[in-house]
Design a protein around this motif. Structure first.
Motif, PDB file in Angstrom:
ATOM      1  N   VAL A  19      42.908 112.969  49.006  1.00  0.00           N
ATOM      2  CA  VAL A  19      43.282 114.384  49.007  1.00  0.00           C
ATOM      3  C   VAL A  19      43.148 114.958  50.401  1.00  0.00           C
ATOM      4  O   VAL A  19      44.019 115.659  50.902  1.00  0.00           O
ATOM      5  CB  VAL A  19      42.365 115.196  48.060  1.00  0.00           C
ATOM      6  N   LEU A  22      45.858 113.798  52.598  1.00  0.00           N
ATOM      7  CA  LEU A  22      47.181 114.305  52.279  1.00  0.00           C
ATOM      8  C   LEU A  22      47.291 115.818  52.380  1.00  0.00           C
ATOM      9  O   LEU A  22      48.370 116.352  52.518  1.00  0.00           O
ATOM     10  CB  LEU A  22      47.585 113.856  50.876  1.00  0.00           C
ATOM     11  N   SER A  23      46.121 116.484  52.292  1.00  0.00           N
ATOM     12  CA  SER A  23      46.207 117.942  52.298  1.00  0.00           C
ATOM     13  C   SER A  23      46.827 118.417  53.602  1.00  0.00           C
ATOM     14  O   SER A  23      47.360 119.502  53.687  1.00  0.00           O
ATOM     15  CB  SER A  23      44.836 118.562  52.070  1.00  0.00           C
ATOM     16  N   ASP A  27      52.803 121.016  51.431  1.00  0.00           N
ATOM     17  CA  ASP A  27      53.902 121.890  51.826  1.00  0.00           C
ATOM     18  C   ASP A  27      53.450 123.342  51.791  1.00  0.00           C
ATOM     19  O   ASP A  27      52.772 123.777  50.877  1.00  0.00           O
ATOM     20  CB  ASP A  27      55.107 121.686  50.892  1.00  0.00           C
ATOM     21  N   LEU A 246      45.504 119.640  29.065  1.00  0.00           N
ATOM     22  CA  LEU A 246      45.363 118.694  30.172  1.00  0.00           C
ATOM     23  C   LEU A 246      43.869 118.480  30.401  1.00  0.00           C
ATOM     24  O   LEU A 246      43.220 119.225  31.122  1.00  0.00           O
ATOM     25  CB  LEU A 246      46.025 119.241  31.442  1.00  0.00           C
ATOM     26  N   THR A 250      41.679 116.599  37.504  1.00  0.00           N
ATOM     27  CA  THR A 250      42.616 116.388  38.611  1.00  0.00           C
ATOM     28  C   THR A 250      44.033 116.716  38.159  1.00  0.00           C
ATOM     29  O   THR A 250      44.803 117.340  38.889  1.00  0.00           O
ATOM     30  CB  THR A 250      42.552 114.924  39.077  1.00  0.00           C
ATOM     31  N   THR A 251      44.368 116.289  36.941  1.00  0.00           N
ATOM     32  CA  THR A 251      45.699 116.546  36.409  1.00  0.00           C
ATOM     33  C   THR A 251      45.945 118.039  36.224  1.00  0.00           C
ATOM     34  O   THR A 251      46.987 118.566  36.573  1.00  0.00           O
ATOM     35  CB  THR A 251      45.851 115.845  35.044  1.00  0.00           C
ATOM     36  N   GLY A 254      46.253 119.624  39.475  1.00  0.00           N
ATOM     37  CA  GLY A 254      47.517 119.141  40.052  1.00  0.00           C
ATOM     38  C   GLY A 254      48.714 119.840  39.437  1.00  0.00           C
ATOM     39  O   GLY A 254      49.693 120.156  40.117  1.00  0.00           O
ATOM     40  N   ALA A 255      48.644 120.107  38.125  1.00  0.00           N
ATOM     41  CA  ALA A 255      49.753 120.784  37.450  1.00  0.00           C
ATOM     42  C   ALA A 255      49.922 122.200  37.992  1.00  0.00           C
ATOM     43  O   ALA A 255      51.039 122.695  38.152  1.00  0.00           O
ATOM     44  CB  ALA A 255      49.506 120.816  35.941  1.00  0.00           C
ATOM     45  N   SER A 258      51.228 121.939  41.727  1.00  0.00           N
ATOM     46  CA  SER A 258      52.603 121.460  41.856  1.00  0.00           C
ATOM     47  C   SER A 258      53.591 122.404  41.168  1.00  0.00           C
ATOM     48  O   SER A 258      54.791 122.168  41.181  1.00  0.00           O
ATOM     49  CB  SER A 258      52.728 120.068  41.236  1.00  0.00           C
ATOM     50  N   GLU A 260      53.779 122.989  37.904  1.00  0.00           N
ATOM     51  CA  GLU A 260      54.136 122.658  36.524  1.00  0.00           C
ATOM     52  C   GLU A 260      53.381 123.506  35.512  1.00  0.00           C
ATOM     53  O   GLU A 260      53.758 123.578  34.354  1.00  0.00           O
ATOM     54  CB  GLU A 260      53.895 121.165  36.265  1.00  0.00           C
TER      55      GLU A 260
ATOM     56  N   LEU B 151      44.516 108.115  38.989  1.00  0.00           N
ATOM     57  CA  LEU B 151      44.310 109.334  39.764  1.00  0.00           C
ATOM     58  C   LEU B 151      44.959 109.232  41.138  1.00  0.00           C
ATOM     59  O   LEU B 151      45.540 110.201  41.635  1.00  0.00           O
ATOM     60  CB  LEU B 151      42.814 109.615  39.904  1.00  0.00           C
ATOM     61  N   LEU B 154      48.643 109.616  40.757  1.00  0.00           N
ATOM     62  CA  LEU B 154      48.917 111.017  40.435  1.00  0.00           C
ATOM     63  C   LEU B 154      48.876 111.894  41.684  1.00  0.00           C
ATOM     64  O   LEU B 154      49.790 112.678  41.954  1.00  0.00           O
ATOM     65  CB  LEU B 154      47.886 111.505  39.411  1.00  0.00           C
ATOM     66  N   LEU B 155      47.790 111.726  42.461  1.00  0.00           N
ATOM     67  CA  LEU B 155      47.616 112.590  43.630  1.00  0.00           C
ATOM     68  C   LEU B 155      48.683 112.315  44.684  1.00  0.00           C
ATOM     69  O   LEU B 155      49.223 113.239  45.285  1.00  0.00           O
ATOM     70  CB  LEU B 155      46.221 112.383  44.229  1.00  0.00           C
ATOM     71  N   VAL B 159      51.318 114.975  42.893  1.00  0.00           N
ATOM     72  CA  VAL B 159      50.820 116.233  43.443  1.00  0.00           C
ATOM     73  C   VAL B 159      51.332 116.457  44.869  1.00  0.00           C
ATOM     74  O   VAL B 159      51.785 117.543  45.218  1.00  0.00           O
ATOM     75  CB  VAL B 159      49.273 116.261  43.404  1.00  0.00           C
ATOM     76  N   GLN B 160      51.266 115.397  45.711  1.00  0.00           N
ATOM     77  CA  GLN B 160      51.640 115.599  47.110  1.00  0.00           C
ATOM     78  C   GLN B 160      53.123 115.387  47.383  1.00  0.00           C
ATOM     79  O   GLN B 160      53.773 116.225  47.992  1.00  0.00           O
ATOM     80  CB  GLN B 160      50.817 114.673  48.013  1.00  0.00           C
ATOM     81  N   HIS B 162      55.614 114.937  45.133  1.00  0.00           N
ATOM     82  CA  HIS B 162      56.509 115.535  44.133  1.00  0.00           C
ATOM     83  C   HIS B 162      57.631 114.593  43.701  1.00  0.00           C
ATOM     84  O   HIS B 162      58.695 115.038  43.304  1.00  0.00           O
ATOM     85  CB  HIS B 162      57.125 116.850  44.638  1.00  0.00           C
ATOM     86  N   VAL B 166      53.647 115.798  37.343  1.00  0.00           N
ATOM     87  CA  VAL B 166      52.221 115.593  37.114  1.00  0.00           C
ATOM     88  C   VAL B 166      51.980 115.305  35.638  1.00  0.00           C
ATOM     89  O   VAL B 166      51.203 114.445  35.266  1.00  0.00           O
ATOM     90  CB  VAL B 166      51.425 116.854  37.529  1.00  0.00           C
ATOM     91  N   ILE B 167      52.656 116.060  34.792  1.00  0.00           N
ATOM     92  CA  ILE B 167      52.478 115.912  33.356  1.00  0.00           C
ATOM     93  C   ILE B 167      53.507 114.907  32.865  1.00  0.00           C
ATOM     94  O   ILE B 167      54.711 115.095  33.037  1.00  0.00           O
ATOM     95  CB  ILE B 167      52.644 117.258  32.639  1.00  0.00           C
ATOM     96  N   VAL B 253      44.885 110.920  31.864  1.00  0.00           N
ATOM     97  CA  VAL B 253      45.184 111.324  33.239  1.00  0.00           C
ATOM     98  C   VAL B 253      46.560 111.991  33.323  1.00  0.00           C
ATOM     99  O   VAL B 253      46.731 113.002  33.987  1.00  0.00           O
ATOM    100  CB  VAL B 253      45.106 110.117  34.194  1.00  0.00           C
ATOM    101  N   ALA B 255      48.214 113.260  30.746  1.00  0.00           N
ATOM    102  CA  ALA B 255      48.382 114.190  29.630  1.00  0.00           C
ATOM    103  C   ALA B 255      49.554 113.807  28.749  1.00  0.00           C
ATOM    104  O   ALA B 255      50.423 114.610  28.461  1.00  0.00           O
ATOM    105  CB  ALA B 255      48.537 115.619  30.149  1.00  0.00           C
TER     106      ALA B 255
END
Lengths: 553, 312
Positions: A19, A22-23, A27, A246, A250-251, A254-255, A258, A260, B151, B154-155, B159-160, B162, B166-167, B253, B255
């Motif tokens: 993280v 990548l952070s 964007d 969820l 993390t998910t 993340g949702a 992102s 979602e 994870l 996913l990340l 998440v990063q 796209h 995620v779901i 993870v 969902a």
């Protein structure tokens, strides 16, 4: 009610590293437009951690039920943060001088979403269903048993609730979505059908429950029964809500990041920093009324029957430090037996036995625990000063940060010579631990409740006699009972404040518990959404005033 | 072949009965009271009266042997009863969740095979760094914990970058959860396939094929791989079963709907009918996967078509 979930900080250090790496390339999302006030339209995606087992909150009574039920059920009254109530389905009410009769005058022209009309008989039917063993209620019964006598329809739109004894917390209790009003016609279908699709008068209605995924809700277009304190009257702005489950932290985060999900419940404490630095995310939090997450001390155990040992245990633990380090300062420390969100909370009893290892040692010497064993733990008559602390090994019930707190306290107690044995047990074994004074010396526990009467629910002769584990310290005190009954017997806020303040003073002096942190509702809200608020009875998120600022386009 | 399948089926029935019985008694050996679990667990503090009413309603106070008799009767009627917590019939609950789980696990198995075949063909039996690199990659993949891998995928990819949602719903949404399950399995499959591949490469038939002027690519892809795939095929039956029982990690993870999540909840809520129902389904997947493995074995290895015929 009990049990909340903070899903694991499963995130291994390496993931955190990813993280962080990548952070840098996150964007810089541009604003989704400007908020020009409420607009109709769009479906909001709400993501939460735990899925209820039944959508009818009269059944069982776990927190996830009340959070979602608020979206499709209305209650009789709406609670304010100071503990007073305002009209909702009841437009007014009178309380008899002896405090045993509540006459509610109901709003007229309100219909359930199945077309049934909301009237006095419907309210009576709701109480009947709650009390029916076939409904398998837990939480609601805790508020009614011992007080509730009967409900009668006086006229079409006046309902009388008769009590066995005065009970001023009644209005606060009824404000919870746990007591949301359901259609008598729908309730008659039986528990199975009612669990899948309960029917209320609320701003949304349940259309479909896709188990293990989401619940679909659509707007009730004829909604006309918003509470007095709502930000607007009439139908909700949103076309609907997708209420997603969820579980993974993390998910879920993340949702939200992102795009979602529009709103998430329980922002993971480890993501709090990220969320704060993200201008597209708003954080809202609310401290629950009730009893904070605490280690309740079994006063019937061999060592803790001595108040000096209980006091020493509390003095020896640097609870503030343990909470703040485990939760990165996101969760505040609370040392009172009630949370700061509780009406009539008295800050004077915030920390009755502050961290003081020297005082702890003195108390233990005084109590006769003078010997030392090979490992340095204190002994008396050849017995080591050992206390056992069973906890649920399921990380949804005991999040890793809680386990860290327990381990920290274990280490702190060791310094004064108390041996704390942590026992990780499965859920069903934990069910057998509750209520058994031989099974534990310390037990992690919290209790969300909209009234200071929670002290009576946890520590009174009546609840001790009920013998179902709710009095987890196995303790009561006649004077404390008297003060708390005095509080329930009056509807005068000033008299209540006096009684409840004295009760807090007395309760904290007993060292029946080591309070740690208050339970919170913590929402992460995308900048696309406006108008979300949290109501104070159970920290339920309110989405009937919420809107997507672009109308979902 | 027919005898083989029939024997497998009889074994399956005995196995399922044994599984049901073990789960039944295990669930009853657990300390807590199922009536308390139905009422939301002890932390919900149900009243004694409520517990008594539920005990009576579900007949938990009857002798264990009577409850077991009822339970066996239900099994023979293929009636798993109603879930204690969800108040729905177990068949309905499983029917609603099995589809996504099977879609996920079958995709994971296919991806695992593609990855392991690719790795074998490209690197197995190659001299020097290439061969060793393939071997190392497979070992690392086989050792990756799924929850960590999930994870990270996913990340990074959802998440990063796209690239994926995620779901995990929809066609695109199945990619990351399937990879989460597939990569470690591909490592296992790759390891056994590689060993076999390198062994078979030394066999005389390879030399004879080469002497007939076949290209290296044809030898590897057509002749050696067919031999080398056999142990992997055997492993696939076990693999599919373990994917179904391990699907819960990817399901949580990402969902996704699925029986893995339901099973975990059911176990902690002491929801006996649901636990038994799902255990049965998982056991059934193992059984069916093993039968399919037998068939696949025969298809891959023509020699067995004759021997199994003779045995019948």
């Amino acid at each position: 009610m009990v049990r909340l979930s903070l899903r694991p900080f499963v995130v291994a250090a390496s993931v955190v590293a990813v993280v962080t790496l990548l952070s840098g390339c996150a964007d810089g999302s541009t604003g989704a437009g400007r908020d020009r006030g409420p607009v109709r339209g769009g479906t909001l995606v709400y993501a939460t951690d735990r899925e209820p087992t039944c959508l009818d909150p009269h059944n069982s009574g776990d927190m996830p039920q009340t959070y979602i039920a608020r979206q499709y059920l209305d209650s009789l009254v709406s609670l304010q943060e100071d503990g007073s109530v305002r009209p909702w389905l009841a437009s007014s009410w009178t309380i008899s001088d002896d405090g045993k009769q509540y006459d509610f005058t109901l709003k007229q022209g309100v219909r359930f979403t199945d077309g049934t009309s909301f009237d006095a008989q419907a309210v009576v039917d709701n109480f009947t269903q709650i009390l029916d063993p076939a409904t398998q209620s837990s939480t609601d019964l805790l508020y009614l048993t011992g007080y509730f006598d009967k409900a009668t329809a006086i006229s079409d739109h006046v309902v009388r609730v008769s009590l066995k004894r005065p009970y001023s917390p009644l209005l606060a209790a009824l404000s919870q979505a746990f007591f949301g009003m359901e259609s008598p016609k729908a309730m008659a279908r039986g528990l199975a059908a009612n669990c899948e699709s309960p029917v209320g008068t609320g701003p949304f209605e349940v259309t479909k429950w896709n188990h293990e995924r989401d619940v679909e809700l659509v707007r009730n277009d004829t909604y006309n029964s918003a509470p007095d304190d709502a930000k607007h009257q009439g139908p909700a702005y949103l076309d609907g809500i997708t209420w997603k489950f969820l579980k993974d932290n993390t998910t879920r985060y993340g949702a939200l990041s992102s795009g979602e999900a529009d709103v998430i419940f329980n922002v993971p404490p480890e993501s709090e920093g990220l969320a704060k630095s993200d201008p597209s995310i708003e954080l809202q939090s609310f401290v629950h009324s009730g009893s904070p997450f605490s280690l309740d001390i079994n006063t019937q155990s061999a060592v803790f029957s001595d108040i000096r040992v209980r006091k020493a245990f509390v003095h020896a633990s640097d609870a503030k430090e343990a909470v703040e380090s485990a939760y990165n300062g996101v969760f505040p420390y609370e040392g009172n037996n009630v949370s700061s969100g509780t009406p009539h909370y008295d800050a004077a009893h915030h920390e009755p036995f502050p961290y003081d290892p020297a005082a702890a040692k003195e108390l233990l010497d005084d109590a006769g625990w003078n010997g030392r064993d090979a490992d340095g733990y204190r002994t008396k008559d050849g017995r080591t000063l050992t206390v056992k602390l069973p906890y649920n090994a399921d990380s949804a019930e005991t999040p890793p940060a809680d386990v860290t707190i327990l381990q920290d306290i274990q280490a702190m107690e060791k310094r004064v010579g108390i041996k704390v044995v942590l026992q990780a047990l499965d859920s069903s074994s934990m069910n057998a631990v509750w209520g058994d004074p031989k099974a534990y010396d310390l037990l992690g526990n919290y209790w969300n409740s909209p009234t200071p009467h929670v002290m009576y629910i946890k520590y009174s002769k009546a609840t001790y006699d009920v013998d179902n584990g709710q009095n987890s310290a196995f303790a009561y005190d006649d004077e404390l009972d008297r003060l708390l009954i005095e509080g329930t017997a009056t509807t005068d806020p000033a008299k209540q404040a006096t009684a409840y303040s004295k009760a807090q003073a007395l309760l904290s002096s007993k060292a029946w518990s080591l309070p740690l942190y208050p339970i919170q509702t913590r929402l992460g809200i995308s900048e696309r959404v406006s108008g979300v608020w949290i109501e104070p009875s159970e920290g339920e998120p309110v989405l009937s005033d919420a809107y997507l600022i672009d109308g979902g386009k | 072949m027919v005898v083989r399948v029939t024997r497998r089926l009889v074994e399956a029935v005995v196995l399922l009965l044994a599984v049901g019985t073990i789960v039944f008694f295990l669930e009853h050996a657990v300390p807590g009271d199922p009536a308390v679990a139905i009422l939301g667990g002890a932390a919900a503090h149900p009243t004694k009266e409520a517990v008594a009413a539920v005990t009576e309603q579900y007949g938990f106070d009857r002798p264990l042997i009577v409850q077991y008799g009822d339970f066996l009767g239900g099994l023979f009627r293929l009636d798993f009863g109603e879930s204690y917590t969800l108040k729905q019939s177990v068949t309905t609950v499983i029917a609603g969740q099995i589809g996504p789980t099977l879609a996920l696990t079958v995709s994971a198995l296919v991806i695992a095979w593609l990855l392991s075949i690719a790795s074998t063909l490209l690197t197995a039996g190659r001299p020097g760094i290439v061969g060793r690199l393939g071997s190392v990659l497979e070992t690392v993949a086989a050792g990756l914990p799924q929850f960590w891998l999930g994870l990270v995928l996913l990340l990074v990819f959802a998440v990063q970058l796209h690239w994926f949602p995620v779901i995990g719903s929809g066609v695109l949404g199945i990619v990351l959860p399937a990879l989460t399950l597939a990569i470690p399995l591909a490592g296992f499959l790759g390891q056994v396939t590689r060993d076999e591949f390198e062994d078979k490469q030394q066999q005389p038939f390879v030399l004879s094929a080469r002497s007939r002027g076949l290209s290296d690519r044809a030898i590897r892809g057509k002749y050696v791989l067919r031999h080398a795939a056999l142990p992997g095929v055997t492993l696939s039956g076990w693999g599919l079963g373990s994917l179904v029982s391990g699907a819960v990690i990817a399901e949580v993870v990402f969902a996704r709907q699925g029986i893995g999540q339901v099973l975990v909840t059911a176990v902690s809520a002491q929801d006996l009918p649901l636990v038994i129902g799902i255990t049965f389904v998982v056991a059934l997947v193992y059984v069916v996967a093993n039968i399919l493995t037998d068939i696949a074995y025969v298809l891959v290895d023509p020699r067995l078509r004759h021997t199994s015929g003779a045995a019948a």
